[in-house]
Enzyme design. Structure first.
Site, mmCIF file in Angstrom:
data_model
loop_
_atom_site.group_PDB
_atom_site.id
_atom_site.type_symbol
_atom_site.label_atom_id
_atom_site.label_comp_id
_atom_site.label_asym_id
_atom_site.label_seq_id
_atom_site.Cartn_x
_atom_site.Cartn_y
_atom_site.Cartn_z
ATOM 1 N N GLU A 1 -7.399 107.135 -92.730
ATOM 2 C CA GLU A 1 -8.261 106.124 -92.380
ATOM 3 C C GLU A 1 -7.792 103.752 -92.528
ATOM 4 O O GLU A 1 -7.203 104.144 -93.834
ATOM 5 C CB GLU A 1 -9.354 105.801 -93.649
ATOM 6 C CG GLU A 1 -10.584 105.750 -92.905
ATOM 7 C CD GLU A 1 -11.544 106.194 -94.047
ATOM 8 O OE1 GLU A 1 -11.780 107.926 -93.777
ATOM 9 O OE2 GLU A 1 -12.635 105.621 -94.646
ATOM 10 N N ARG B 1 -7.410 105.618 -97.333
ATOM 11 C CA ARG B 1 -7.141 106.676 -97.825
ATOM 12 C C ARG B 1 -6.626 108.276 -96.961
ATOM 13 O O ARG B 1 -6.915 107.765 -95.267
ATOM 14 C CB ARG B 1 -8.619 107.266 -98.514
ATOM 15 C CG ARG B 1 -10.019 107.401 -97.318
ATOM 16 C CD ARG B 1 -11.064 107.518 -98.112
ATOM 17 N NE ARG B 1 -12.435 107.017 -97.085
ATOM 18 C CZ ARG B 1 -13.367 106.968 -97.010
ATOM 19 N NH1 ARG B 1 -13.943 107.429 -99.022
ATOM 20 N NH2 ARG B 1 -14.624 106.956 -96.170
HETATM 21 N N1 UDP Z 1 -12.930 101.183 -104.219
HETATM 22 C C1 UDP Z 1 -11.709 101.174 -104.972
HETATM 23 N N2 UDP Z 1 -10.934 102.474 -105.083
HETATM 24 C C2 UDP Z 1 -10.922 103.744 -105.039
HETATM 25 C C3 UDP Z 1 -12.164 103.926 -104.176
HETATM 26 C C4 UDP Z 1 -13.745 103.335 -104.170
HETATM 27 O O1 UDP Z 1 -11.443 100.376 -105.035
HETATM 28 O O2 UDP Z 1 -10.012 104.380 -104.991
HETATM 29 C C5 UDP Z 1 -13.712 100.567 -104.482
HETATM 30 C C6 UDP Z 1 -14.032 100.163 -102.810
HETATM 31 O O3 UDP Z 1 -14.221 99.005 -102.794
HETATM 32 C C7 UDP Z 1 -14.935 100.701 -102.290
HETATM 33 C C8 UDP Z 1 -15.660 100.822 -103.406
HETATM 34 O O4 UDP Z 1 -15.211 101.072 -104.478
HETATM 35 O O5 UDP Z 1 -15.819 99.950 -101.486
HETATM 36 C C9 UDP Z 1 -17.286 102.106 -103.435
HETATM 37 O O6 UDP Z 1 -16.598 103.226 -103.152
HETATM 38 P P1 UDP Z 1 -16.702 104.735 -102.635
HETATM 39 O O7 UDP Z 1 -16.222 105.968 -102.254
HETATM 40 O O8 UDP Z 1 -18.127 104.875 -102.796
HETATM 41 O O9 UDP Z 1 -16.495 104.411 -101.249
HETATM 42 P P2 UDP Z 1 -17.071 104.476 -99.383
HETATM 43 O O10 UDP Z 1 -16.802 106.134 -99.230
HETATM 44 O O11 UDP Z 1 -19.092 104.921 -99.321
HETATM 45 O O12 UDP Z 1 -15.903 103.984 -98.733
#
Ligand code: UDP
Length: 377
Positions: A294, A273
């Protein structure tokens, strides 16, 4: 109190208010742990130094607690995802579904359509992939979850637990709020002033740039350790696996991406991201922009641990460290690193408050002091 992050600050504050003298030690040169924020000197943008942190909770007591120490500005997390050459809205909602399939479905139609895509033979999904296939079917899984998750966790979604995906909702309306919690907001001046305010108590002394050695435990009445559980033991049984993040910082004159968080779902794009920090404070006005590209990778000995991996092998090692922890005296292991768990900020604060109260109760009765803020297994 070892560590001046949320756990350390909240436990320290609670015990200070109960009349104890608390020393908070941190090896870094700032408080607030991984939610540390700092102004970029060139642009004035408030930067989430260790990656984005958005406060969200359903717990009224925790919301009231943080609002005691900082003004919070309402903030709605609206994440986008670039995948297969298009930009989509996350979490998967009616807009995402209609745009992805080039349709104009109403909520009930979309629900029936996704149900027809989803794999109904998976009744009790255990893995991330099964959960995704049972939830949204193969097309959306491939576009939004498979590549992203491989990049984020460094392994195939078939070996990851379903619980990781359960963090994300799927909606059959146009609500694109990433979270479904009642309270969401950002501390007006950032998380570091929030944590500084929590630590601002006459019975609390903060020592930054100070490393705590486990051999010094005996010099204190009690030690709360919010560093990594394996780190306390010098990793003598092996290293608990974490993912670390690399942030490639760049600046832009103007508005680079028009939103705070843009995810990248394609497996062949190396980053997961891009975050544009000024959009985390939309009430501020800055011409310049600071961004983080990132990427995730396995955490080495000198890297910052972010996400505990918690697969089968790690859990076995974790059990060994839990056994080792049981052999310690006057130590409580707390927080995300101390209990080796994937924790949101509100849960961290809740567990810290509960842990401090449990410890205080033990201190004034015959019950044993808590060994962990929450059992790691
Ligand atoms: N995830 C994904 N695609 C996305 C966003 C999240 O596959 O666009 C999955 C990914 O495995 C991630 C999990 O969903 O670790 C949880 O996402 P979250 O956004 O809660 O993660 P954080 O912000 O804690 O990294």
């Amino acid at each position: 109190m070892v560590g001046a992050g949320l756990s350390g600050a909240v436990i320290g504050r609670t015990l200070a208010e109960a009349g104890h003298n608390v020393t908070v030690i941190d090896s870094r040169d700032h408080v607030a742990g991984n939610c540390h924020t700092a102004r970029d000197p060139q642009t004035g943008v408030l930067v989430h130094v260790y990656g984005p942190h958005i406060f969200h909770t359903d717990d009224t007591e925790i919301w009231d607690y943080v609002n005691r120490f900082s003004r919070f500005i309402p903030y709605k997390n609206q994440v986008k995802s670039t995948t297969q050459g298009h930009v989509f809205s996350l979490p998967i909602n009616l807009h995402t579904i209609n745009q992805f399939y080039g349709k104009t479905m109403h909520p009930d139609e979309a629900r029936a359509f996704i149900a027809s895509q989803a794999d109904s033979s998976i009744t009790d999904p255990q893995t991330f992939e099964d959960q995704a296939l049972a939830f949204v079917g193969p097309d959306l899984y491939e576009a939004f979850f498979k590549g992203y998750t491989q990049k984020q966790w460094g392994c195939d979604p078939t070996v990851l637990p379903a619980s990781i995906l359960r963090r994300l909702p799927v909606r059959f309306n146009y609500d694109d709020n990433y979270f479904f919690h009642t309270y969401q907001g950002m501390p007006e001046d950032g998380y570091t002033p929030l944590v500084t305010a929590i630590l601002d108590h006459p019975r609390i002394t903060v020592q930054l740039n100070t490393t705590f050695e486990a051999k010094d435990v005996g010099k204190w009445d009690h030690v709360f350790w919010s560093g990594s559980l394996d780190g306390f033991f010098g990793c003598n049984l092996g290293r608990l696996g974490y993912r670390t993040l690399d942030f490639e910082q760049f600046t832009y004159d103007g508005d680079y991406q028009g939103c705070a968080v843009m995810n990248y779902g394609d497996a062949d794009v190396p980053h997961t991201r891009i975050t544009e920090h000024k959009h985390f404070a939309p009430w501020e006005d800055h011409q310049g922009s600071v961004l983080y590209r990132e990427t995730a990778r396995d955490c080495g000995p000198n890297d910052t641990p972010y996400y505990p991996i918690r697969l089968v092998a790690e859990k076995a090692l974790l059990a060994d460290y839990v056994a080792a922890a049981k052999g310690t005296k006057n130590v409580t292991f707390v927080g995300r690193l101390g209990t080796y768990r994937y924790l949101d900020m509100d849960v961290t604060i809740r567990e810290a408050l509960d842990c401090a109260h449990d410890w205080q109760h033990a201190h004034t009765s015959d019950t044993p002091a808590p060994l962990f803020s929450k059992a790691p297994l």
